[in-house]
Design an enzyme around this catalytic site. Structure first.
Site, PDB file in Angstrom:
ATOM      1  N   GLU A 158       0.834  -1.209   0.000  1.00 65.23           N
ATOM      2  CA  GLU A 158       0.000   0.000   0.000  1.00 65.23           C
ATOM      3  C   GLU A 158       0.870   1.261   0.000  1.00 65.23           C
ATOM      4  O   GLU A 158       0.874   2.045   0.965  1.00 65.23           O
ATOM      5  CB  GLU A 158      -0.965   0.003   1.172  1.00 65.23           C
ATOM      6  CG  GLU A 158      -2.052  -1.036   1.028  1.00 65.23           C
ATOM      7  CD  GLU A 158      -3.181  -0.873   2.047  1.00 65.23           C
ATOM      8  OE1 GLU A 158      -2.999  -0.161   3.054  1.00 65.23           O
ATOM      9  OE2 GLU A 158      -4.259  -1.456   1.819  1.00 65.23           O
ATOM     10  N   GLU A 163      -6.467  -7.644  -0.572  1.00 67.16           N
ATOM     11  CA  GLU A 163      -6.877  -7.635   0.836  1.00 67.16           C
ATOM     12  C   GLU A 163      -8.344  -7.252   0.931  1.00 67.16           C
ATOM     13  O   GLU A 163      -8.811  -6.372   0.202  1.00 67.16           O
ATOM     14  CB  GLU A 163      -6.102  -6.574   1.633  1.00 67.16           C
ATOM     15  CG  GLU A 163      -4.653  -6.852   1.860  1.00 67.16           C
ATOM     16  CD  GLU A 163      -4.001  -5.739   2.687  1.00 67.16           C
ATOM     17  OE1 GLU A 163      -4.711  -4.995   3.406  1.00 67.16           O
ATOM     18  OE2 GLU A 163      -2.774  -5.600   2.603  1.00 67.16           O
TER      19      GLU A 163
HETATM   20  C1  GAL Z   1      -4.172  -2.477   5.001  1.00 65.40           C
HETATM   21  C2  GAL Z   1      -2.754  -2.982   5.174  1.00 65.40           C
HETATM   22  C3  GAL Z   1      -2.686  -4.256   5.985  1.00 65.40           C
HETATM   23  C4  GAL Z   1      -3.569  -4.153   7.185  1.00 65.40           C
HETATM   24  C5  GAL Z   1      -4.972  -3.836   6.750  1.00 65.40           C
HETATM   25  C6  GAL Z   1      -5.970  -3.769   7.874  1.00 65.40           C
HETATM   26  O1  GAL Z   1      -4.172  -1.110   4.809  1.00 65.40           O
HETATM   27  O2  GAL Z   1      -2.168  -3.204   3.922  1.00 65.40           O
HETATM   28  O3  GAL Z   1      -1.356  -4.491   6.360  1.00 65.40           O
HETATM   29  O4  GAL Z   1      -3.097  -3.152   8.019  1.00 65.40           O
HETATM   30  O5  GAL Z   1      -4.974  -2.598   6.106  1.00 65.40           O
HETATM   31  O6  GAL Z   1      -7.243  -3.417   7.392  1.00 65.40           O
END
Ligand code: GAL
Length: 679
Positions: free
Chosen positions: A163, A319
């Site tokens: 990110e 994710e």
């Molecule tokens: C994203 C990040 C992850 C985790 C996740 C939690 O922004 O890439 O490492 O922190 O959020 O929602």
């Protein structure tokens, strides 16, 4: 089959990621747990249908506990277990969170705010994107990693950084200032060219030397707009250079392994269209907000951006949360069925992977209350059951992998314009790129008309309709391409405050929007932004209300479809239509309320012959299609909470309900999903 079998060759010079099935899995952080837990992890991953994990994202401090001293032993074992189990690894380059020793040794890597406040270590991404020290150390680590795991059978894909720009999108320190000056020298060559581009005669800002230039740090009042715009470009580029430095190592050591990085949705600091040129597959993290009944529409637009950034190729949902997140003020779990529905939505919009953050819920640390595939309460839980059911379900439809979406409608989005639009000192501070994009996207989404969201330099001739929500910044060249598109028979819809300024944020003179006047058949003489909460009436072929913006339009060939019905501009055109060449150009000089916008867009696209995928789609049901490998698949997603019946133009079989006979209608329960095999 090993991960290497899924990589396509690089003989063409293009590495693609072409999985043989839809991938399922998530971020795997085994270092949070004693090794005894790892065997159970693997067993449960198999039970849940996991095929891919993203490993090592925040492992820098563990694999390089002291400067230059590496300890990969534990990670070798992780890779080994995963490889033995046939689980592929999307291997992170581990550079997202520098270890404490690095910022102690080199405090100059820490980022600074516009007020000169240093951001300290103790969380993550505490580095200045321009820092040569950070980049050198990161690259050194990536060399180690790439060399060590180049031939590993589990390695399927590289996951560079994480990110980018999430927590350090922009830095104003001295290192950044020097890098900015270097960047400006490359862009402009001479300080005279910089002065001209930045309009520095205004407020006595003329520079005699590049050395006088600073980042737009906190100033008494509005900083130079082009300086701000260039700083946004530069900051995006600084992050991209971090990515590219690592990518260069990976290309050299593992030339056949595709690379990606996970973007955030609607993330202003990072231009996904620009980055995609350096990604073999695009990837997105999306965290739906269960308290927002329209979260899936925001997600839909972000999914379309990600797919289109990658030129329409399948992409990865890198994710999502299995349940609640921990970083909103109040964090709702996903109600039963929502996680499945929203996962399928990504697939319906072109994703070939559904991954989560994260595999096992942390016991400590900042994300211990963030849901995970294996919750604190273990596997006898709703979340693990829903996750496993989805994993099994995705395994049943390998034929979907590699298929593609197509669209007849394109919306234009441009990060450069976004950076320029939302600065101060404009006619209204209420214009929001994201909101305006969604207001234009929504009528197509609701009508079941698939859309692409593309940057202005994309080829447009394949689209029946091109929608330009609010591209404040527009080059002459883009305007010429839009004009030619309409002349050649295309249908164009443009909204207010578009085509106003050039790439240097200098106004195109000669009546707004000067470079689009010919195609739109009008001239805007004066902007008349509306006060907060104020509304204005629309009268004519379309009637209703509008808000936010109005403007004094003189017609120069266009015809008014609606005029303002009250206020200072009573009787003047509000919505116009201009037959130009073989095509049609529409213009909105105001923001119609959503109902009027839907009626307007229905008419615009009907004239353009851009039809919905299915007629009479029930409200709340999303329809998309993917095609390829001799198959065509229709996805139906019921975002509502009550059952909805969709009539099909032909008999079709629901692939997710193998027992069911082919039928000419499908009834979807609330939050239900069907994937139909279309003839
Ligand atoms: C994203 C990040 C992850 C985790 C996740 C939690 O922004 O890439 O490492 O922190 O959020 O929602």
């Amino acid at each position: 089959m090993t991960a290497a079998d899924h990589r396509s060759g690089s003989s063409s010079g293009i590495r693609t990621f072409e999985p043989a099935r839809l991938h399922f899995g998530g971020d795997y952080n085994p270092e949070h747990w004693p090794e005894e837990v790892w065997a159970e992890d693997i067993r449960l991953m198999k039970e849940a249908g996991v095929t891919m994990v993203t490993a090592g994202i925040f492992s820098w401090g563990l694999v390089e506990p002291r400067p230059g001293s590496y300890d990969f032993g534990w990670f070798d074992r992780v890779m080994g277990h995963l490889g033995d189990a046939g689980i592929q690894v999307c291997l992170a380059t581990m550079t997202a969170s520098p270890p404490p020793w690095l910022s102690r040794q080199h405090p100059e890597i820490l980022p600074e705010t516009a007020d000169g406040v240093r951001k300290w270590p103790g969380s993550r991404q505490h580095y200045c994107p321009s820092s040569p020290v950070y980049r050198t150390r990161a690259v050194r680590l990536v060399e180690q990693l790439a060399t060590r795991y180049a031939e590993h059978p589990a390695l399927a894909l590289w996951h560079i950084g994480n990110e980018y720009g999430c927590s350090n999108p922009v830095c104003y320190c001295e290192v950044s200032a020097a890098d900015f000056r270097r960047w400006l020298r490359e862009r402009y060559g001479t300080v005279e060219a910089l002065n001209a581009a930045w309009s520095t005669t205004f407020w006595s800002q003329r520079y005699g030397d590049f050395e006088e230039v600073l980042p737009p740090r906190t100033a008494p009042t509005h900083a130079n707009p082009t300086q701000q715009l260039d700083y946004a470009r530069f900051s995006d580029d600084a992050l991209l250079q971090c990515y590219l430095a690592e990518r260069e190592v990976l290309r050299r050591i593992t030339p056949d392994v595709p690379v990606t990085t996970n973007h955030m949705p609607h993330h202003k600091p990072v231009d996904p269209f620009r980055w995609a040129a350096y990604e073999d597959v695009t990837a997105l993290d999306y965290y739906q907000e269960p308290y927002d009944s329209e979260t899936h529409i925001d997600a839909a637009a972000a999914f379309d951006v990600t797919r289109c950034a990658g030129g329409g190729r399948p992409w990865l949902l890198m994710e999502q949360a299995p349940g609640a997140v921990n970083w909103r003020a109040r964090n709702s779990p996903k109600p039963p069925g929502a996680m499945r529905l929203w996962s399928w939505q990504a697939v319906a919009q072109g994703a070939d992977a559904v991954l989560y953050f994260q595999w096992r819920q942390s016991q400590g640390g900042a994300e211990k209350f963030h849901s995970a595939m294996v919750p604190h309460a273990g596997t006898d839980t709703r979340i693990f059951r829903e996750v496993s059911a989805l994993g099994q379900e995705l395994a049943t439809v390998p034929q979907l992998a590699g298929t593609r979406c197509s669209s007849e409608v394109a919306l234009l989005a441009d990060w450069n314009s976004w950076w320029a639009l939302e600065q101060g000192s404009h006619p209204s501070s209420a214009l929001s790129h994201r909101e305006t994009l969604l207001r234009h996207y929504r009528p197509f989404f609701d009508a079941g008309v698939p859309c692409d969201i593309v940057p202005p330099d994309r080829a447009l001739s394949g689209y029946r309709l091109v929608v330009v929500p609010n591209l404040y910044l527009m080059s002459e060249e883009t305007a010429e391409r839009l004009t030619a598109y309409v002349r050649d028979g295309g249908h164009l819809f443009v909204s207010y405050f578009t085509g106003i300024a050039d790439e240097c944020d200098r106004v195109h003179l000669g009546g707004y929007p000067a470079p689009l006047r010919e195609v739109l058949g009008l001239r805007v003489e004066e902007f008349w932004p509306l006060d907060e909460g104020a509304r204005v009436l629309l009268r004519g072929e379309l009637s209703g209300q509008a808000d936010l913006w109005s403007e004094a339009i003189d017609l120069e060939g266009a015809r008014a479809v609606a005029t303002f019905g009250d206020g200072e501009l009573t009787g003047r055109p509000a919505l116009t239509r201009h037959a130009f060449g073989d095509g049609m150009a529409w213009y909105a000089g105001t923001r119609p309320e959503p109902g009027v916008m839907r009626t307007l867009m229905d008419r615009v696209r009907e004239e353009a012959c851009a039809a919905p995928l299915l007629a009479d789609l029930p409200p709340g049901v999303q329809a998309t299609a993917r095609e390829g490998g001799d198959g065509r698949y229709l996805f139906l997603l019921n975002h509502g909470e009550t059952a909805a019946t969709v009539t099909l133009p032909h008999l079709a079989r629901n692939l997710l309900d193998p027992g069911a006979e082919p039928a000419a209608a499908v009834t979807l329960p609330g939050r239900g999903v069907a994937v139909l095999s279309a003839p």
